[in-house]
Write a protein that holds these residues in place. Structure first.
Motif, PDB file in Angstrom:
ATOM      1  N   PRO A  14       0.809  -1.226   0.000  1.00 13.80           N
ATOM      2  CA  PRO A  14       0.000   0.000   0.000  1.00 13.80           C
ATOM      3  C   PRO A  14       0.837   1.268   0.000  1.00 13.80           C
ATOM      4  N   GLY A  15       0.388   2.215  -0.826  1.00 11.11           N
ATOM      5  CA  GLY A  15       1.028   3.517  -0.858  1.00 11.11           C
ATOM      6  C   GLY A  15       2.145   3.647  -1.855  1.00 11.11           C
ATOM      7  N   THR A  16       2.342   2.625  -2.701  1.00 10.86           N
ATOM      8  CA  THR A  16       3.439   2.691  -3.661  1.00 10.86           C
ATOM      9  C   THR A  16       2.878   2.794  -5.072  1.00 10.86           C
ATOM     10  N   GLY A  17       2.876   1.704  -5.827  1.00  2.00           N
ATOM     11  CA  GLY A  17       2.396   1.751  -7.202  1.00  2.00           C
ATOM     12  C   GLY A  17       3.420   2.283  -8.182  1.00  2.00           C
ATOM     13  N   ARG A  18       4.629   2.557  -7.701  1.00  6.15           N
ATOM     14  CA  ARG A  18       5.672   3.102  -8.565  1.00  6.15           C
ATOM     15  C   ARG A  18       6.968   2.308  -8.385  1.00  6.15           C
ATOM     16  N   PRO A  19       7.928   2.455  -9.285  1.00  3.01           N
ATOM     17  CA  PRO A  19       9.160   1.668  -9.191  1.00  3.01           C
ATOM     18  C   PRO A  19      10.136   2.165  -8.130  1.00  3.01           C
ATOM     19  N   GLU A  20       9.981   3.409  -7.652  1.00  3.89           N
ATOM     20  CA  GLU A  20      10.881   3.897  -6.610  1.00  3.89           C
ATOM     21  C   GLU A  20      10.718   3.062  -5.334  1.00  3.89           C
ATOM     22  N   THR A  21      11.802   2.866  -4.617  1.00  4.05           N
ATOM     23  CA  THR A  21      11.776   2.115  -3.363  1.00  4.05           C
ATOM     24  C   THR A  21      12.180   3.039  -2.219  1.00  4.05           C
ATOM     25  N   PRO A  22      12.078   2.584  -0.961  1.00  2.00           N
ATOM     26  CA  PRO A  22      12.516   3.429   0.167  1.00  2.00           C
ATOM     27  C   PRO A  22      14.013   3.695   0.174  1.00  2.00           C
ATOM     28  N   PRO A  56      17.037   5.212  -1.793  1.00  2.00           N
ATOM     29  CA  PRO A  56      17.398   6.019  -2.966  1.00  2.00           C
ATOM     30  C   PRO A  56      18.399   5.284  -3.855  1.00  2.00           C
ATOM     31  N   GLY A  57      18.178   5.416  -5.158  1.00  2.00           N
ATOM     32  CA  GLY A  57      19.054   4.759  -6.117  1.00  2.00           C
ATOM     33  C   GLY A  57      18.685   3.326  -6.425  1.00  2.00           C
ATOM     34  N   LEU A  58      17.659   2.786  -5.761  1.00  4.61           N
ATOM     35  CA  LEU A  58      17.201   1.415  -5.988  1.00  4.61           C
ATOM     36  C   LEU A  58      15.785   1.446  -6.547  1.00  4.61           C
ATOM     37  N   PHE A  59      15.562   0.710  -7.641  1.00  5.54           N
ATOM     38  CA  PHE A  59      14.278   0.733  -8.330  1.00  5.54           C
ATOM     39  C   PHE A  59      13.790  -0.696  -8.579  1.00  5.54           C
ATOM     40  N   LEU A  60      12.491  -0.917  -8.337  1.00  6.06           N
ATOM     41  CA  LEU A  60      11.873  -2.220  -8.566  1.00  6.06           C
ATOM     42  C   LEU A  60      11.454  -2.317 -10.025  1.00  6.06           C
ATOM     43  N   ALA A  61      11.999  -3.296 -10.745  1.00  2.00           N
ATOM     44  CA  ALA A  61      11.789  -3.392 -12.189  1.00  2.00           C
ATOM     45  C   ALA A  61      11.107  -4.695 -12.592  1.00  2.00           C
ATOM     46  N   SER A  62      10.445  -5.359 -11.649  1.00  2.00           N
ATOM     47  CA  SER A  62       9.849  -6.666 -11.937  1.00  2.00           C
ATOM     48  C   SER A  62       8.334  -6.584 -11.990  1.00  2.00           C
ATOM     49  N   SER A  63       7.701  -7.720 -12.287  1.00  2.00           N
ATOM     50  CA  SER A  63       6.238  -7.771 -12.342  1.00  2.00           C
ATOM     51  C   SER A  63       5.606  -7.581 -10.974  1.00  2.00           C
ATOM     52  N   GLY A  64       6.427  -7.543  -9.912  1.00  2.00           N
ATOM     53  CA  GLY A  64       5.885  -7.181  -8.613  1.00  2.00           C
ATOM     54  C   GLY A  64       5.434  -5.739  -8.556  1.00  2.00           C
ATOM     55  N   ALA A  65       5.919  -4.910  -9.481  1.00  2.00           N
ATOM     56  CA  ALA A  65       5.523  -3.501  -9.566  1.00  2.00           C
ATOM     57  C   ALA A  65       4.381  -3.336 -10.566  1.00  2.00           C
ATOM     58  N   HIS A  66       3.700  -2.201 -10.495  1.00  2.00           N
ATOM     59  CA  HIS A  66       2.658  -1.852 -11.461  1.00  2.00           C
ATOM     60  C   HIS A  66       3.247  -1.855 -12.878  1.00  2.00           C
ATOM     61  N   PRO A  67       2.542  -2.382 -13.890  1.00  2.00           N
ATOM     62  CA  PRO A  67       1.177  -2.913 -13.854  1.00  2.00           C
ATOM     63  C   PRO A  67       1.082  -4.409 -13.625  1.00  2.00           C
ATOM     64  N   GLY A  68       2.174  -5.075 -13.257  1.00  2.00           N
ATOM     65  CA  GLY A  68       2.087  -6.474 -12.885  1.00  2.00           C
ATOM     66  C   GLY A  68       2.569  -7.425 -13.952  1.00  2.00           C
ATOM     67  N   ARG A 126      12.933   4.633 -16.524  1.00  2.00           N
ATOM     68  CA  ARG A 126      12.578   6.055 -16.654  1.00  2.00           C
ATOM     69  C   ARG A 126      12.665   6.771 -15.316  1.00  2.00           C
ATOM     70  N   ALA A 127      12.303   6.068 -14.231  1.00  2.00           N
ATOM     71  CA  ALA A 127      12.425   6.676 -12.904  1.00  2.00           C
ATOM     72  C   ALA A 127      13.893   6.943 -12.574  1.00  2.00           C
ATOM     73  N   ALA A 128      14.769   5.997 -12.920  1.00  2.00           N
ATOM     74  CA  ALA A 128      16.202   6.207 -12.677  1.00  2.00           C
ATOM     75  C   ALA A 128      16.742   7.367 -13.508  1.00  2.00           C
ATOM     76  N   LEU A 129      16.292   7.467 -14.740  1.00  2.00           N
ATOM     77  CA  LEU A 129      16.753   8.560 -15.603  1.00  2.00           C
ATOM     78  C   LEU A 129      16.258   9.916 -15.093  1.00  2.00           C
ATOM     79  N   ARG A 130      15.031   9.964 -14.619  1.00  2.00           N
ATOM     80  CA  ARG A 130      14.515  11.219 -14.053  1.00  2.00           C
ATOM     81  C   ARG A 130      15.327  11.640 -12.839  1.00  2.00           C
TER      82      ARG A 130
END
Length: 539
Positions: free
Chosen positions: A476-484, A486-498, A511-515
């Motif tokens: 709850p409260g996520t829905g995005r690839p950013e993690t708690p 910094p510098g670590l991003f979730l890139a698997s089907s565990g993230a939206h959209p599944g 794209r989140a890392a590039l931003r």
């Protein structure tokens, strides 16, 4: 030192690596298995003359994905192939619902079950055609999809507003009852909902079943020519032309966090690979937050939410080399790449209820793949490379067939379950078992051993149910690839959209890392140039 380290060379990890490389980043990909691909791989392990996909096989989401389309994998050797028809759902009385890329053919099929159902199918397709562009944009972009969501809201309003939104969150049984008088249309929707872990009575299963059938109606269920791994080979080739590298046989053991930021990865072999800008993890959510990142670096709320993370159903799969075409009682099934095997909607409900009660189903709903029908290169002429998978509980309390399957998945359990799946096929194709030249059993522990992300044989990265989607995915409260971290991003089907092979979680993470590393002031310059392009005014 590379700019980014990507953990996992599945489709999402490779999509992320390609997008970073396109932006000029140096990228290293670490893969635990001896070959890349994750759950998109094939081999000749059943019979040397037959190509069998180990995991996924049919890719409607890949065909529809703007993410994959932008990477142009066809330029790197990928070729798509289609069966004559998309999907069939035969019944034991010889009738059959058929999904075909030709809308008239599909409508005519469901019309045979009840007068007027063909027109009802056309009406659902008209809604799809209206919503499709913005719905797909919203599906494949990070949550919340602000611009695509706004456009979709306008289209939903034109399509009936709240009434259409209500339709999409209906259980698929209720949606079928409201839209169709006969079984044909209902079965096509409900069978596709159970491609995930959505029972016919689950909220939102109607929308998911409608989405999957309409994807098939428009894009088909294509397969990579020569085997599913052809898609992976194309993505690897593309990455390598841009300087990226994939290292197989190197398991990530720990994400190194220093100064509150992810700075690299330590492997099981003791190697340390530093990352200048980002670490992207194409791994399951429990693996990321329960193994790779030390608990001290995570908020207590994330660790508490992790206890509530829910996997999708476990999976049991059988691969076959067949000496001839499957002898379907319903002739239409012989033309379909995918065949759903359950004798009516009530049997689907019964199957899902048994899983909910932690029972091994006695009549397992099977999704059956006819691979040579979809791609003639998969086996010698006159034969069929085939598979079927079904779902089972992760924890087994009883065997509904009272045959003694325990859930230990030893040789006895595996053989009993494979025989049960074959008997289910035989109900709809008498004589099927006589055609079997060889078979291979992939029980839940086997699937997990071949791809660590498939915990207990769960293939979707977590449940597709509404309570773990959108802003609730992965917690709850996520829905995005950013993690708690910094510098670590979730890139698997565990993230939206599944789940599904479409590359969106990997693209969103890249794209989140590039931003995060966009040069200061660039966004303002870009806005200025956009304004100048629109007005023609020099600033």
């Amino acid at each position: 030192m590379p700019d980014a380290v990507v953990i996992g060379a599945g489709p999402n990890g490779l999509v992320a690596a390609n997008l970073l490389a396109d932006a000029g980043w140096s990228v290293e990909v670490l893969e635990e298995q001896p070959e890349p691909g994750g759950a998109v791989r094939h081999d000749r392990g059943v019979d040397p003359d037959f190509v069998n996909d180990l995991f996924s096989s049919f890719y409607p989401l890949a065909a529809a994905s703007p993410v994959l389309a932008a990477l142009r994998p066809e330029d790197y050797g990928l070729r798509w192939s289609h069966a004559p028809s998309v999907l069939a759902h035969p019944l034991t009385d010889g009738s059959c619902a058929l999904l075909d890329r030709n809308i008239e053919t599909t409508a005519a099929s469901v019309e045979t079950f009840a007068p007027g159902d063909g027109e009802a199918w056309q009406a659902l397709h008209d809604v799809w055609q209206s919503l499709r562009p913005d719905l797909l944009d919203a599906l494949f972009t990070p949550f919340p999809p602000v611009r695509a969501g706004a456009r979709l809201a306008l289209r939903l309003r034109a399509a009936g507003g709240l009434r259409m939104a209500r339709t999409l969150v209906l259980p698929v049984r209720r949606l079928g009852e409201e839209e169709f008088r006969g079984q044909g249309g209902r079965l096509l929707l409900a069978g596709n909902a159970l491609h995930a872990d959505l029972a016919p009575e689950s909220a939102g299963s109607g929308g998911f079943g409608w989405l999957m059938t309409m994807l098939g109606q428009t894009y088909g269920f294509p397969v990579p020519e020569g085997g599913s791994g052809a898609l992976i080979r194309a993505l690897v080739r593309r990455l390598e032309t841009r300087g990226g590298r994939v290292h197989c046989g190197r398991r990530a053991e720990r994400i190194v966090v220093r100064g509150g930021r992810a700075v690299g990865v330590r492997t099981a072999g003791g190697d340390a690979l530093a990352a200048r800008r980002a670490v992207l993890a194409d791994v399951s959510v429990p693996a990321l937050y329960g193994e790779l990142v030390e608990p001290a670096h995570l908020p207590a709320q994330v660790l508490d939410d992790l206890r509530r993370f829910q996997w999708d159903f476990a999976t049991f799969k059988v691969d076959w080399a067949l000496d001839g075409p499957v002898p379907w009682q319903a002739e239409q099934a012989s033309r379909a790449g995918t065949v759903h095997l359950a004798d009516g909607l009530d049997e689907l409900t019964r199957f899902a209820a048994q899983i909910a009660m932690r029972q091994v189903p006695d009549r397992p709903f099977a999704i059956f793949g006819q691979m040579t029908t979809a791609d003639a290169t998969r086996s010698p002429q006159g034969t069929e490379s085939a598979w079927a998978y079904t779902h089972i509980p992760h924890e087994i309390a009883a065997d509904a067939a009272d045959e003694g399957i325990t859930g230990r998945w030893d040789t006895k359990d595996q053989e009993l379950m494979a025989d049960r799946v074959e008997r289910q096929v035989e109900r709809f194709a008498p004589g099927f078992r006589a055609l079997i030249r060889a078979r291979r059993i992939l029980a839940p522990p086997t699937l997990e051993a071949l791809d660590g992300n498939l915990a207990g044989g769960a293939i979707n990265g977590g449940t597709t149910a509404l309570h773990q989607q959108l802003v609730f995915r992965p917690v709850p409260g996520t829905g995005r690839p950013e993690t708690p971290v910094p510098g670590l991003f979730l890139a698997s089907s565990g993230a939206h959209p599944g789940g599904g092979v479409h590359g969106a979680p990997g693209a969103n993470a890249a794209r989140a890392a590039l931003r995060r590393h966009r040069p200061p002031g660039l966004a303002g310059v870009q806005r200025l140039l956009t304004h100048r392009d629109r007005t023609g005014t020099r600033h």
